[in-house]
Design an enzyme around this catalytic site. Structure first.
Site, PDB file in Angstrom:
ATOM      1  N   GLY A 101       0.806  -1.207   0.000  1.00  0.00           N
ATOM      2  CA  GLY A 101       0.000   0.000   0.000  1.00  0.00           C
ATOM      3  C   GLY A 101       0.839   1.256   0.000  1.00  0.00           C
ATOM      4  O   GLY A 101       1.656   1.477  -0.879  1.00  0.00           O
ATOM      5  N   GLY A 102       0.619   2.115   1.006  1.00  0.00           N
ATOM      6  CA  GLY A 102       1.268   3.406   1.052  1.00  0.00           C
ATOM      7  C   GLY A 102       0.350   4.490   0.503  1.00  0.00           C
ATOM      8  O   GLY A 102      -0.685   4.222  -0.117  1.00  0.00           O
ATOM      9  N   TRP A 103       0.736   5.744   0.723  1.00  0.00           N
ATOM     10  CA  TRP A 103      -0.106   6.864   0.321  1.00  0.00           C
ATOM     11  C   TRP A 103      -0.387   6.864  -1.175  1.00  0.00           C
ATOM     12  O   TRP A 103      -1.508   7.107  -1.622  1.00  0.00           O
ATOM     13  CB  TRP A 103       0.531   8.180   0.739  1.00  0.00           C
ATOM     14  CG  TRP A 103      -0.266   9.375   0.296  1.00  0.00           C
ATOM     15  CD1 TRP A 103       0.008  10.225  -0.740  1.00  0.00           C
ATOM     16  CD2 TRP A 103      -1.502   9.828   0.864  1.00  0.00           C
ATOM     17  NE1 TRP A 103      -0.977  11.184  -0.851  1.00  0.00           N
ATOM     18  CE2 TRP A 103      -1.919  10.969   0.126  1.00  0.00           C
ATOM     19  CE3 TRP A 103      -2.305   9.379   1.923  1.00  0.00           C
ATOM     20  CZ2 TRP A 103      -3.089  11.666   0.416  1.00  0.00           C
ATOM     21  CZ3 TRP A 103      -3.475  10.083   2.213  1.00  0.00           C
ATOM     22  CH2 TRP A 103      -3.854  11.193   1.465  1.00  0.00           C
ATOM     23  N   ASN A 104       0.621   6.575  -1.980  1.00  0.00           N
ATOM     24  CA  ASN A 104       0.436   6.628  -3.435  1.00  0.00           C
ATOM     25  C   ASN A 104      -0.498   5.532  -3.942  1.00  0.00           C
ATOM     26  O   ASN A 104      -1.093   5.671  -5.011  1.00  0.00           O
ATOM     27  CB  ASN A 104       1.783   6.530  -4.147  1.00  0.00           C
ATOM     28  CG  ASN A 104       2.619   7.772  -3.943  1.00  0.00           C
ATOM     29  OD1 ASN A 104       2.097   8.862  -3.734  1.00  0.00           O
ATOM     30  ND2 ASN A 104       3.947   7.613  -3.998  1.00  0.00           N
ATOM     31  N   GLU A 144      -3.927   3.593   3.325  1.00  0.00           N
ATOM     32  CA  GLU A 144      -4.046   5.004   3.691  1.00  0.00           C
ATOM     33  C   GLU A 144      -5.126   5.670   2.843  1.00  0.00           C
ATOM     34  O   GLU A 144      -4.828   6.167   1.761  1.00  0.00           O
ATOM     35  CB  GLU A 144      -2.706   5.710   3.522  1.00  0.00           C
ATOM     36  CG  GLU A 144      -1.588   5.136   4.390  1.00  0.00           C
ATOM     37  CD  GLU A 144      -0.295   5.937   4.331  1.00  0.00           C
ATOM     38  OE1 GLU A 144      -0.325   7.147   3.992  1.00  0.00           O
ATOM     39  OE2 GLU A 144       0.755   5.358   4.616  1.00  0.00           O
ATOM     40  N   TYR A 145      -6.334   5.719   3.334  1.00  0.00           N
ATOM     41  CA  TYR A 145      -6.846   5.244   4.625  1.00  0.00           C
ATOM     42  C   TYR A 145      -8.234   4.664   4.375  1.00  0.00           C
ATOM     43  O   TYR A 145      -8.936   5.125   3.460  1.00  0.00           O
ATOM     44  CB  TYR A 145      -6.964   6.391   5.643  1.00  0.00           C
ATOM     45  CG  TYR A 145      -5.654   7.002   6.006  1.00  0.00           C
ATOM     46  CD1 TYR A 145      -4.839   6.415   6.963  1.00  0.00           C
ATOM     47  CD2 TYR A 145      -5.236   8.174   5.378  1.00  0.00           C
ATOM     48  CE1 TYR A 145      -3.626   6.995   7.314  1.00  0.00           C
ATOM     49  CE2 TYR A 145      -4.029   8.747   5.723  1.00  0.00           C
ATOM     50  CZ  TYR A 145      -3.217   8.162   6.687  1.00  0.00           C
ATOM     51  OH  TYR A 145      -2.020   8.725   7.008  1.00  0.00           O
ATOM     52  N   ASP A 210       3.576  13.733  10.965  1.00  0.00           N
ATOM     53  CA  ASP A 210       2.818  14.512   9.976  1.00  0.00           C
ATOM     54  C   ASP A 210       1.635  15.211  10.645  1.00  0.00           C
ATOM     55  O   ASP A 210       0.565  15.382  10.051  1.00  0.00           O
ATOM     56  CB  ASP A 210       2.306  13.630   8.830  1.00  0.00           C
ATOM     57  CG  ASP A 210       3.424  13.189   7.895  1.00  0.00           C
ATOM     58  OD1 ASP A 210       4.479  13.856   7.878  1.00  0.00           O
ATOM     59  OD2 ASP A 210       3.239  12.181   7.198  1.00  0.00           O
TER      60      ASP A 210
END
Length: 407
Positions: A101-104, A144-145, A210
Site C-alpha cells: 500500500g502506502g499513500w500513493n 491510507e486510509y 505529519d
C-alpha cells in the site's frame, strides 16, 4: 573482580540485544537505492542488529486482489527484496516483513478488495503465497486510509473483515500481521474499529507524525510529544496514544511511530521564526530527498552543521531549526529519548521509525553512524538489564575500578 562475576556480566551484556521485549520496527524505503551520493541506501547498507523488525516498502495491490511488485527491476533484478530478507543471516532474531500500500496506492483498490468476500479470500491466499515465495515473515497493511483517499464509508467495517480473513490465513503459516494506522482522532474515528483491529493485528504501527506541515499555513512541529500553547489538543503524540488505548487498543500491541525526517516551511517573514509563524508554503527541497516540505535527518543535521539556528521547545519536547526564510520541525536525539521513555512509561510494545534510510547513516554530521537509531537502541534495549549489570560490576570490582558501564 571474581572470574565468575566477570563471566556473568559478559553473559548479561550479550543478552541485552535479545532479552528486551520492546520492539524496534524499522521501515525501509526501497527507493532510497536510487538516491545519489551519501543519500543512496541499499539493503546491504542497513544495520540488521539495530532493529527487531525491518519492513520493506512497498508492494502494491490490484483490483483482482493480487500482490504486485511496483518496481520489479529494483525489487528483483537489483536484489532489493532478496538482500533485505538476507539480513536475517546477520541477525537471526530479525523479522523481515513486506508492506503493501502506502499513500500513493490510495484507498480505492483496498476498498474494492475489502468489500468483496471472494476478493478478501483471494487476497489472503495471494498474500500467503507472496510471503512464502520471497521468504518474508509477514505483511504490513498500509491502507491510507479506510473511508478516505478514494475509499468508501463502509471501509471501516470492511477493513475488519479484511484483517479477519488475513489473520486466519496467516495463523496457519505463523506469519506476522501488522498495519500502519493514522494516529489523530479524526482519522481514527473515521477509519478504524479499534477493538477489532486489536483483535486481528499482532502489531499496530501508529503513525504519530505529519501532525503539522505546510498545509497549515504556519510553522508547526512534525510530531510534538505534548501540546503547545494554542495548538490543536488532538495533534500530539501523548493524546494520540492515550486515545488509541481508550478506544480499545492493547498498549503492548501499540508501536509508537517516530519520524527520521522533518516538515519544512518557507517563512513569510524571516524575522518571525517561532512555532506558529506565518508561512508561504513548503520548504525548499533538500539535496538528498528532493521533496518540497520535507527534509531527512541527514539533510537537517547537515544544515545545522552549516549554521542553522536550533531551538528546543521544552513544552512540546521537540526541536526546530531555521535560517533565513527556511524552517523545519523535526526530531533529534533529545526528543527521541523523551519519546522512548514515554513509550516505556505507557507500556507500549515498542517504537517504529519512518524511515531507516533518512537517518545519518554515514556519520555525516559527527553524531555517530545511525545517529537516531542508535539513540533509540541505547534508550530502549539497554536499560532493562542495566541496573543488574551495574550492580554486579560495582560489587565485584576493586574500589579504584568502580565505574558505571554504558554511562
Amino acid at each position: 573482580m571474581k572470574y565468575w562475576a566477570v563471566l556473568l556480566v559478559a553473559w548479561l551484556n550479550s543478552l541485552l540485544v535479545y532479552c528486551a521485549t520492546d520492539k524496534i520496527v524499522c521501515y525501509y524505503g526501497s527507493w532510497a537505492y536510487y538516491r545519489q551520493g551519501i543519500g543512496k541506501v541499499a539493503p546491504t547498507d542497513l544495520n540488521a542488529k539495530l532493529c527487531t523488525h525491518i519492513i520493506y516498502t512497498f508492494v502494491g495491490l490490484n483490483e483482482a486482489a493480487e500482490v504486485k511488485l511496483l518496481d520489479p527491476w529494483l525489487d528483483i533484478s537489483l536484489g532489493g527484496i532478496k538482500n533485505t530478507v538476507a539480513l536475517k543471516q546477520v541477525n537471526p532474531n530479525l523479522k523481515v516483513l513486506v508492506a503493501i500500500g502506502g499513500w500513493n496506492q490510495g484507498g480505492a483498490r483496498f476498498s474494492i478488495v475489502a468489500g468483496s468476500p471472494s476478493l478478501r479470500k483471494r487476497f489472503a491466499q495471494n498474500a500467503v503465497n507472496f510471503i512464502k515465495e520471497y521468504k518474508f515473515d509477514g505483511m504490513d497493511i498500509d491502507w491510507e486510509y479506510p473511508a478516505g483517499n478514494g475509499g468508501l464509508p463502509q471501509d471501516k467495517a470492511n477493513f475488519v473483515l479484511f484483517l479477519q480473513e488475513l489473520r486466519s490465513a496467516f495463523d496457519q503459516n505463523k506469519y506476522i500481521l501488522s498495519a500502519a494506522v493514522g494516529g489523530a482522532r479524526a482519522r481514527r474515528e473515521e477509519s478504524y474499529d479499534v477493538p477489532n483491529l486489536n483483535k486481528y493485528l499482532h502489531l499496530i504501527h501508529v503513525m504519530a507524525y505529519d501532525l503539522h506541515g505546510s498545509w497549515d499555513g504556519k510553522t508547526g512541529a512534525n510530531a510534538p510529544l505534548y501540546a503547545g500553547p494554542g495548538d490543536n489538543p488532538d495533534l500530539n503524540v501523548d493524546v494520540i496514544i492515550q486515545q488509541w488505548i481508550q478506544a480499545g487498543a492493547s498498549p503492548d500491541k501499540l508501536i509508537l511511530g517516530m519520524g527520521f525526517y522533518g516538515r519544512s516551511f518557507t517563512l513569510a517573514n524571516a524575522n518571525n521564526h517561532g512555532i506558529g509563524a506565518q508561512t508561504l508554503g513548503p520548504g525548499i527541497p533538500g539535496p538528498i530527498t528532493r521533496a518540497s516540505g520535507s527534509l531527512s535527518y541527514t539533510e537537517i543535521c547537515s544544515n545545522i552543521k552549516a549554521g542553522w539556528t536550533v531551538v528546543y521547545d521544552n513544552k512540546q519536547q521537540i526541536p526546530y531549526a531555521f535560517q533565513g526564510n527556511q524552517w523545519v520541525g523535526y526530531d533529534n536525539i533529545q526528543s527521541l529519548e523523551k519519546k522512548v521513555d514515554y513509550a516505556k512509561t505507557k507500556g507500549l510494545g515498542g517504537v517504529m521509525v519512518w524511515s531507516l534510510d533518512q537517518d545519518d547513516i554515514r556519520n555525516v554530521c559527527g553524531g555517530g553512524s545511525w545517529t537516531l537509531l542508535a539513540t533509540i537502541n541505547r534508550k530502549l534495549r539497554l536499560t532493562y538489564l542495566r541496573y543488574m549489570i551495574v550492580m554486579l560490576d560495582v560489587a565485584y570490582s576493586p574500589p579504584e575500578n568502580n565505574y558505571l558501564p554504558f554511562a
